[in-house]
Design a protein around this motif. Sequence first.
Motif, PDB file in Angstrom:
ATOM      1  N   ASP A 298      -5.448 -35.341  20.398  1.00  0.00           N
ATOM      2  CA  ASP A 298      -5.854 -36.880  20.478  1.00  0.00           C
ATOM      3  C   ASP A 298      -7.325 -36.849  19.953  1.00  0.00           C
ATOM      4  OD1 ASP A 298      -6.132 -39.331  21.439  1.00  0.00           O
ATOM      5  OD2 ASP A 298      -7.223 -38.719  23.270  1.00  0.00           O
ATOM      6  N   HIS A 299      -7.425 -37.920  18.925  1.00  0.00           N
ATOM      7  CA  HIS A 299      -8.697 -38.119  18.571  1.00  0.00           C
ATOM      8  C   HIS A 299      -9.350 -39.404  19.174  1.00  0.00           C
ATOM      9  CE1 HIS A 299      -8.313 -35.028  15.574  1.00  0.00           C
ATOM     10  NE2 HIS A 299      -7.012 -35.579  15.188  1.00  0.00           N
ATOM     11  N   GLN A 300     -10.348 -39.216  20.189  1.00  0.00           N
ATOM     12  CA  GLN A 300     -10.730 -40.156  20.959  1.00  0.00           C
ATOM     13  C   GLN A 300     -11.838 -41.229  20.100  1.00  0.00           C
ATOM     14  OE1 GLN A 300     -12.615 -39.121  24.460  1.00  0.00           O
ATOM     15  NE2 GLN A 300     -12.995 -41.082  25.372  1.00  0.00           N
ATOM     16  N   TRP A 301     -12.739 -40.687  19.236  1.00  0.00           N
ATOM     17  CA  TRP A 301     -13.627 -41.162  18.640  1.00  0.00           C
ATOM     18  C   TRP A 301     -13.195 -41.846  17.127  1.00  0.00           C
ATOM     19  CZ3 TRP A 301     -16.476 -42.362  22.611  1.00  0.00           C
ATOM     20  CH2 TRP A 301     -16.459 -41.789  23.712  1.00  0.00           C
TER      21      TRP A 301
ATOM     22  N   LEU B 173     -13.595 -27.504  19.349  1.00  0.00           N
ATOM     23  CA  LEU B 173     -13.206 -29.015  19.402  1.00  0.00           C
ATOM     24  C   LEU B 173     -13.519 -29.499  17.965  1.00  0.00           C
ATOM     25  CD1 LEU B 173     -12.024 -31.562  20.197  1.00  0.00           C
ATOM     26  CD2 LEU B 173     -14.164 -32.222  21.165  1.00  0.00           C
ATOM     27  N   ILE B 174     -14.468 -28.869  17.456  1.00  0.00           N
ATOM     28  CA  ILE B 174     -14.899 -29.236  16.140  1.00  0.00           C
ATOM     29  C   ILE B 174     -13.913 -28.628  14.955  1.00  0.00           C
ATOM     30  CG2 ILE B 174     -16.802 -29.142  14.272  1.00  0.00           C
ATOM     31  CD1 ILE B 174     -18.786 -29.510  16.618  1.00  0.00           C
ATOM     32  N   ALA B 175     -13.700 -27.512  15.244  1.00  0.00           N
ATOM     33  CA  ALA B 175     -13.141 -26.473  14.297  1.00  0.00           C
ATOM     34  C   ALA B 175     -11.645 -27.286  14.265  1.00  0.00           C
ATOM     35  CB  ALA B 175     -12.834 -25.139  14.840  1.00  0.00           C
ATOM     36  N   ARG B 176     -10.933 -27.571  15.361  1.00  0.00           N
ATOM     37  CA  ARG B 176      -9.548 -28.136  15.333  1.00  0.00           C
ATOM     38  C   ARG B 176      -9.514 -29.403  14.805  1.00  0.00           C
ATOM     39  NH1 ARG B 176      -5.915 -24.839  17.818  1.00  0.00           N
ATOM     40  NH2 ARG B 176      -6.713 -23.155  18.916  1.00  0.00           N
ATOM     41  N   THR B 177     -10.629 -30.229  14.954  1.00  0.00           N
ATOM     42  CA  THR B 177     -10.700 -31.474  14.327  1.00  0.00           C
ATOM     43  C   THR B 177     -10.687 -31.346  12.923  1.00  0.00           C
ATOM     44  OG1 THR B 177     -11.717 -32.522  16.279  1.00  0.00           O
ATOM     45  CG2 THR B 177     -11.877 -33.573  14.201  1.00  0.00           C
TER      46      THR B 177
ATOM     47  N   ALA C  23     -11.731 -37.859   5.529  1.00  0.00           N
ATOM     48  CA  ALA C  23     -11.955 -36.954   6.685  1.00  0.00           C
ATOM     49  C   ALA C  23     -12.975 -37.494   7.521  1.00  0.00           C
ATOM     50  CB  ALA C  23     -12.205 -35.493   6.229  1.00  0.00           C
ATOM     51  N   PRO C  24     -12.926 -38.676   8.330  1.00  0.00           N
ATOM     52  CA  PRO C  24     -14.115 -39.331   9.095  1.00  0.00           C
ATOM     53  C   PRO C  24     -14.264 -38.711  10.390  1.00  0.00           C
ATOM     54  CG  PRO C  24     -12.133 -40.742   8.850  1.00  0.00           C
ATOM     55  CD  PRO C  24     -11.780 -39.336   8.204  1.00  0.00           C
ATOM     56  N   LEU C  25     -12.945 -38.160  10.987  1.00  0.00           N
ATOM     57  CA  LEU C  25     -12.690 -37.761  12.602  1.00  0.00           C
ATOM     58  C   LEU C  25     -14.016 -36.922  12.875  1.00  0.00           C
ATOM     59  CD1 LEU C  25      -9.012 -37.403  12.823  1.00  0.00           C
ATOM     60  CD2 LEU C  25     -10.398 -39.712  12.856  1.00  0.00           C
ATOM     61  N   SER C  26     -14.289 -35.832  12.105  1.00  0.00           N
ATOM     62  CA  SER C  26     -15.246 -34.860  12.764  1.00  0.00           C
ATOM     63  C   SER C  26     -16.460 -35.305  12.582  1.00  0.00           C
ATOM     64  CB  SER C  26     -15.314 -33.594  11.834  1.00  0.00           C
ATOM     65  OG  SER C  26     -15.376 -33.660  10.484  1.00  0.00           O
ATOM     66  N   ALA C  27     -16.834 -36.401  11.639  1.00  0.00           N
ATOM     67  CA  ALA C  27     -18.154 -36.967  11.707  1.00  0.00           C
ATOM     68  C   ALA C  27     -18.271 -37.895  12.752  1.00  0.00           C
ATOM     69  CB  ALA C  27     -18.192 -37.865  10.390  1.00  0.00           C
TER      70      ALA C  27
ATOM     71  N   LEU D  42     -16.787 -37.588  15.684  1.00  0.00           N
ATOM     72  CA  LEU D  42     -17.182 -36.866  16.759  1.00  0.00           C
ATOM     73  C   LEU D  42     -18.554 -36.344  16.974  1.00  0.00           C
ATOM     74  CD1 LEU D  42     -15.904 -34.904  19.229  1.00  0.00           C
ATOM     75  CD2 LEU D  42     -15.326 -33.254  17.247  1.00  0.00           C
ATOM     76  N   LEU D  43     -19.266 -35.775  15.659  1.00  0.00           N
ATOM     77  CA  LEU D  43     -20.745 -35.659  15.746  1.00  0.00           C
ATOM     78  C   LEU D  43     -21.321 -36.721  15.989  1.00  0.00           C
ATOM     79  CD1 LEU D  43     -22.738 -33.640  14.691  1.00  0.00           C
ATOM     80  CD2 LEU D  43     -22.556 -34.889  12.361  1.00  0.00           C
ATOM     81  N   ALA D  44     -21.239 -37.887  15.886  1.00  0.00           N
ATOM     82  CA  ALA D  44     -22.000 -39.111  16.344  1.00  0.00           C
ATOM     83  C   ALA D  44     -21.769 -39.156  17.936  1.00  0.00           C
ATOM     84  CB  ALA D  44     -21.453 -40.110  15.528  1.00  0.00           C
ATOM     85  N   ARG D  45     -20.764 -38.981  18.473  1.00  0.00           N
ATOM     86  CA  ARG D  45     -20.670 -38.969  19.841  1.00  0.00           C
ATOM     87  C   ARG D  45     -21.373 -37.774  20.560  1.00  0.00           C
ATOM     88  NH1 ARG D  45     -20.858 -41.081  24.690  1.00  0.00           N
ATOM     89  NH2 ARG D  45     -19.916 -40.034  26.200  1.00  0.00           N
ATOM     90  N   ILE D  46     -21.465 -36.674  19.762  1.00  0.00           N
ATOM     91  CA  ILE D  46     -22.246 -35.426  20.413  1.00  0.00           C
ATOM     92  C   ILE D  46     -23.931 -35.895  20.307  1.00  0.00           C
ATOM     93  CG2 ILE D  46     -22.695 -33.117  20.035  1.00  0.00           C
ATOM     94  CD1 ILE D  46     -19.681 -32.661  19.104  1.00  0.00           C
ATOM     95  N   MET D  47     -24.257 -36.516  19.205  1.00  0.00           N
ATOM     96  CA  MET D  47     -25.445 -36.685  19.024  1.00  0.00           C
ATOM     97  C   MET D  47     -25.713 -37.755  20.028  1.00  0.00           C
ATOM     98  SD  MET D  47     -25.812 -36.676  14.896  1.00  0.00           S
ATOM     99  CE  MET D  47     -27.654 -36.638  14.958  1.00  0.00           C
ATOM    100  N   GLN D  48     -25.069 -38.554  20.243  1.00  0.00           N
ATOM    101  CA  GLN D  48     -25.005 -39.583  21.565  1.00  0.00           C
ATOM    102  C   GLN D  48     -25.549 -38.712  22.856  1.00  0.00           C
ATOM    103  OE1 GLN D  48     -22.054 -42.313  22.516  1.00  0.00           O
ATOM    104  NE2 GLN D  48     -23.421 -44.111  22.843  1.00  0.00           N
TER     105      GLN D  48
END
Length: 476
Positions: A2-5, A85-89, A177-181, A183-189
């Motif tokens: 599941d890709h939440q972001w 999580l990042i690796a699997r994304t 391939a936008p999903l990991s970026a 996810l990164l934005a959410r982690i930075m938040q």
Amino acid sequence: MDHQWTAHFIAGEWEHEADERPPIPVENPATEQVIASVPAGGAAHVHRAVVAARGAFSSWSTRTIEERAQVLDGLADLLEERRELIARTVTEELGAPIKLARQLHATLPVHDVRETARALRSMEFETELGNSRVYAVPVGVVGAITPWNYPVHQVVSKIVPAIAAGCTVVLKPSEVAPLSALLLARIMQEAGLPDGVLNVVNGAGPEVGQAIVEHPGIDAVSFTGSEATGRAVAQQAALTLKRVTLELGGKSANVILDDADLATAVKVGVANCFLNSGQSCNALTRMLVPRELLSSAAEIATAAAARYAPGDPADERTRIGPLASARQRDSVIRAIETGLADGAKLIAGGPERPAGDALTSGYYVRPTIFTDVDPDSFLAQEEIFGPVLAIIGYGDEEEAVAIANNSRFGLGGAVWSADAERARTVARRIHTGQVDINGGAFNPAAPFGGVKNSGYGRELGSAGIEEFLHRQSLQF
């Protein structure tokens, strides 16, 4: 998975609103199945993101160096915590083998961030020069446009130095391939980055990328991508006199001198060329070998290539996965066919689809090696961006250097010799931004960037931060 972001990220809010365009599907290149979609943004989204970034700049730019560095420390800790999580994304959206995704795609950004924080703390932002006091000042709002091949590292290498410098950012990640970026934005938040310091707008280059480059509220643009698009970015940015950093293509030469450990140099060269399915701008795609050693090098390279059987990227045993998209696969196959038509000698791979019951779907190509390649031919001159290696013979050291420099690109390179000083001397003669000596490891603290048609400007470490600073002098 599941890709939440999967939305735009503007002023600290996640927005699903599209720009009257259908959502952009994100495919798993190993299965050709859609795994998520992101809204297609446009100029209106970019404008809102720029307004948010400009609003956040006055506060963020006045934070102390230590305050900004502490945010980066927290980000690095969270990235390390979320590595799996990042690796699997990345594996799902790019097709990178899961082992590689863990070891490279999810780990290198942690080092990038830690080295940026270390560089930030060591830099001088205020100096005395005679009767002047000189300040290093953040340029303002940065527009970052990133590619799909390293969807976390390439983003981090732009936005983290910009944020470290005190700038705010509007990011357009690749729609492939936008999903990991995201996810990164959410982690930075989560790491405590204030609202508006980072904003992410999804969409295609002609809509979102162009809007970023043209917007008068953007002060600097950092772009990684193709040579042709980089030229267009520079031309468009010139209309508003924006500062521009370009990291473009490469056709890097791996120069194996006559006294080198041939087996090691060839095996490492093959591994480098095939890394990330050959989708690296600094891949060592030209292997230069003394002519009297060509047959031996070809034999070693063929045996090495046999270890790179394409496979399911979710399988822990897989060393090479699919290419990122059908478009990229087709482009690489055409390049292989061109090499054959030009008369290069095929010793591994070829244009046919890889065999195997598990590979009935997916954008796979066979890792391919040619030898006896003409230095002026398509295979030796054009960036293919796939697992395709050209082995080229040379007569003496002078000719090796000449062939290495016979490229409109100048991003990476390598030199191998039993004599490190000889290797260093040869490396200094190669017109390129980086050269690895006898397999020297990638250094995320060292400046990364190219010359000639590989672009200008530098990323990573203190050099990466400097790209987003200007100097103000006060005279007393």
